[in-house]
Design a protein around this motif. Structure first.
Motif, PDB file in Angstrom:
ATOM      1  N   LEU A  38       0.831  -0.899  -0.253  1.00  0.00           N
ATOM      2  CA  LEU A  38      -0.241   0.107  -0.127  1.00  0.00           C
ATOM      3  C   LEU A  38       0.986   1.245  -0.493  1.00  0.00           C
ATOM      4  O   LEU A  38       0.510   2.220  -0.490  1.00  0.00           O
ATOM      5  N   VAL A  39       1.971   1.073   0.795  1.00  0.00           N
ATOM      6  CA  VAL A  39       2.501   2.380   0.753  1.00  0.00           C
ATOM      7  C   VAL A  39       3.618   2.481  -0.371  1.00  0.00           C
ATOM      8  O   VAL A  39       3.941   3.645  -0.704  1.00  0.00           O
ATOM      9  N   ILE A  40       3.996   1.900  -0.906  1.00  0.00           N
ATOM     10  CA  ILE A  40       5.360   1.610  -2.058  1.00  0.00           C
ATOM     11  C   ILE A  40       4.159   1.942  -3.057  1.00  0.00           C
ATOM     12  O   ILE A  40       4.579   3.175  -4.062  1.00  0.00           O
ATOM     13  N   LYS A  41       3.015   1.498  -3.272  1.00  0.00           N
ATOM     14  CA  LYS A  41       2.213   2.056  -4.495  1.00  0.00           C
ATOM     15  C   LYS A  41       1.769   3.058  -4.594  1.00  0.00           C
ATOM     16  O   LYS A  41       1.257   3.664  -5.170  1.00  0.00           O
ATOM     17  N   GLY A  42       0.955   3.506  -3.375  1.00  0.00           N
ATOM     18  CA  GLY A  42       0.685   4.966  -3.159  1.00  0.00           C
ATOM     19  C   GLY A  42       1.809   5.632  -3.365  1.00  0.00           C
ATOM     20  O   GLY A  42       1.060   7.063  -3.124  1.00  0.00           O
ATOM     21  N   PRO A  90       5.296   7.113 -11.350  1.00  0.00           N
ATOM     22  CA  PRO A  90       6.434   6.709 -12.348  1.00  0.00           C
ATOM     23  C   PRO A  90       7.747   7.677 -12.554  1.00  0.00           C
ATOM     24  O   PRO A  90       7.363   8.721 -12.138  1.00  0.00           O
ATOM     25  N   GLU A  91       9.145   6.830 -12.273  1.00  0.00           N
ATOM     26  CA  GLU A  91       9.864   7.596 -13.099  1.00  0.00           C
ATOM     27  C   GLU A  91       9.947   8.107 -10.756  1.00  0.00           C
ATOM     28  O   GLU A  91      11.616   8.191 -11.051  1.00  0.00           O
ATOM     29  N   TYR A  98       7.163   1.153 -14.574  1.00  0.00           N
ATOM     30  CA  TYR A  98       7.256   2.137 -13.912  1.00  0.00           C
ATOM     31  C   TYR A  98       7.751   3.235 -14.152  1.00  0.00           C
ATOM     32  O   TYR A  98       8.690   4.013 -14.033  1.00  0.00           O
ATOM     33  N   ASN A  99       9.655   2.126 -14.530  1.00  0.00           N
ATOM     34  CA  ASN A  99      10.760   2.780 -14.153  1.00  0.00           C
ATOM     35  C   ASN A  99      11.144   3.717 -13.032  1.00  0.00           C
ATOM     36  O   ASN A  99      11.795   4.240 -13.080  1.00  0.00           O
ATOM     37  N   VAL A 100      10.086   3.018 -12.322  1.00  0.00           N
ATOM     38  CA  VAL A 100      11.149   3.275 -10.775  1.00  0.00           C
ATOM     39  C   VAL A 100      11.981   3.056 -10.671  1.00  0.00           C
ATOM     40  O   VAL A 100      12.537   1.929 -11.141  1.00  0.00           O
ATOM     41  N   ARG A 160      17.448  13.300  -3.449  1.00  0.00           N
ATOM     42  CA  ARG A 160      17.293  13.071  -4.906  1.00  0.00           C
ATOM     43  C   ARG A 160      16.104  11.606  -4.649  1.00  0.00           C
ATOM     44  O   ARG A 160      16.079  11.512  -5.950  1.00  0.00           O
ATOM     45  N   VAL A 161      16.127  11.386  -3.582  1.00  0.00           N
ATOM     46  CA  VAL A 161      14.964  10.447  -3.334  1.00  0.00           C
ATOM     47  C   VAL A 161      13.574  10.532  -2.850  1.00  0.00           C
ATOM     48  O   VAL A 161      13.493  11.310  -2.223  1.00  0.00           O
ATOM     49  N   ASP A 162      12.100   9.693  -3.808  1.00  0.00           N
ATOM     50  CA  ASP A 162      11.129  10.032  -3.283  1.00  0.00           C
ATOM     51  C   ASP A 162      10.685   9.504  -1.860  1.00  0.00           C
ATOM     52  O   ASP A 162       9.496   9.791  -1.455  1.00  0.00           O
ATOM     53  N   LEU A 163      11.547   7.759  -1.864  1.00  0.00           N
ATOM     54  CA  LEU A 163      11.107   7.575  -0.637  1.00  0.00           C
ATOM     55  C   LEU A 163      12.437   6.404   0.205  1.00  0.00           C
ATOM     56  O   LEU A 163      13.426   6.161  -0.716  1.00  0.00           O
ATOM     57  N   VAL A 164      12.633   6.645   1.464  1.00  0.00           N
ATOM     58  CA  VAL A 164      12.647   5.425   1.367  1.00  0.00           C
ATOM     59  C   VAL A 164      12.833   4.326   2.538  1.00  0.00           C
ATOM     60  O   VAL A 164      11.669   4.742   3.105  1.00  0.00           O
ATOM     61  N   ALA A 165      13.068   3.008   2.367  1.00  0.00           N
ATOM     62  CA  ALA A 165      12.449   2.105   2.388  1.00  0.00           C
ATOM     63  C   ALA A 165      12.880   1.023   3.562  1.00  0.00           C
ATOM     64  O   ALA A 165      14.457   0.542   2.507  1.00  0.00           O
TER      65      ALA A 165
END
Lengths: 244, 75
Positions: free
Chosen positions: A99-103, A107-108, A132-134, A158-163
């Protein structure tokens, strides 16, 4: 893994008695045994009238809704979540992570991960990378998989999410969440707390404006069924429009 | 007779947040089925003594609760 050990013992009486001792080695995935309190509570819920929470106004429904509310309040207090309504219950840790990853990602997007991520994180990420070229960036780490915070700083802008997997299910290495939140202070942090929620302290109070997610499998609290939660509902719900 | 008031909410969670806050302040209140003549919603509302209206409104504001309305119910 379940190992059954057959033990032959010679009691004071003449008969040879066989008994089985179960050595259970998969507690990290599914806890066992459950505490008697959990068994009793579930038994109560199943044997008494437990109505649909939040869907009706009769007494039993109100009581069910109050229990859900109290559960949210407990979890919010435990993990330092300011608004308990932002806790989202899901069926399992993998579902919460998806849910989190896809939320959060689009794309990109660029996502940074530790080298110790579980398949439940890497599989959806690899799929998004293909479709989606993530972009997936591995955070620098030491030989035990612990993230090198100083060397990671270069990625923070430059990152959109840290997991990150809070504690590895492979070697038990624990990531420094406080340090990560300082380095990635403006980036949503997704913490897979499957192995640590209820064992290690976790404080989700925001550092500046960062929103932090915590798919936490409460196996360590040993519920009867896995109780997973995600603590930033608005991000997670965006997943509804982008489910793979 | 001042009667009682009924708070209508958008979420059940908010009902219990307000109930908890009011009880912590010693204000009697009770979740009830949403009165049909006030809303077609099938959910839950919160009843309180109208004399406590100011406290209720202050708690709603303090908790930043998004409510639908407060109605006065005369008896």
């Amino acid at each position: 893994m379940r190992i059954e050990v057959l033990v032959l013992c010679q009691p004071p009486v003449k008969e040879l008695v066989a008994c089985i001792i179960v050595v259970y080695l998969d507690h990290a995935a599914t806890s066992w045994p459950k505490p008697p309190e959990v068994v009793a509570r579930v038994s109560d819920a199943l044997s008494s009238l437990t109505a649909n929470a939040g869907r009706s106004g009769h007494d039993s429904s109100i009581q069910s809704a109050r229990l859900v509310f109290q559960t949210r309040e407990c979890l919010a207090e435990r993990f330092g979540i300011a608004r308990s309504e932002n806790l989202l219950f899901v069926k399992g840790c993998t579902e919460g992570l998806n849910l989190v990853i896809k939320g959060v990602l689009a794309p990109e997007s660029i996502v940074a991960v530790s080298p110790m991520e579980h398949n439940s994180v890497m599989r959806p990420l690899m799929r998004l990378a293909r479709q989606y070229n993530v972009q997936i960036e591995a955070l620098p780490a030491d030989r035990y998989g612990r993230i090198d915070l100083e060397a990671s700083g270069a990625l923070s802008q430059r990152v959109d999410l840290v997991a990150v997997c809070h504690a590895s299910n492979v070697n038990g290495s624990v990531q420094d969440l406080i340090g990560l939140r300082e380095v990635f202070s403006d980036v949503p942090l997704l913490v897979d707390a499957a192995q640590t929620a209820g064992v290690l302290p976790i404080d989700m109070r925001p550092v500046r404006s960062t929103c932090t997610g915590l798919p936490a499998r409460s196996e360590r609290s040993r519920p009867a069924a896995r109780l997973d939660c995600w603590a930033n509902k608005s991000d997670a719900l965006r997943a509804c429009s982008w489910k793979g | 007779m001042d009667g009682h008031g009924v708070v209508l909410f958008y979420s059940t969670h908010a009902v219990f947040r307000l109930e908890k806050a009011l009880r912590n302040r010693g204000v009697a209140c009770k979740p009830i089925p949403t009165p049909r003549h006030l809303s077609s919603d099938c959910g839950t509302a919160l009843r309180f003594a109208w004399l406590q209206r100011e406290v209720v409104e202050a708690e709603i504001e303090r908790l930043e609760l998004d409510i639908e309305a407060i109605h006065r119910m005369c008896e």
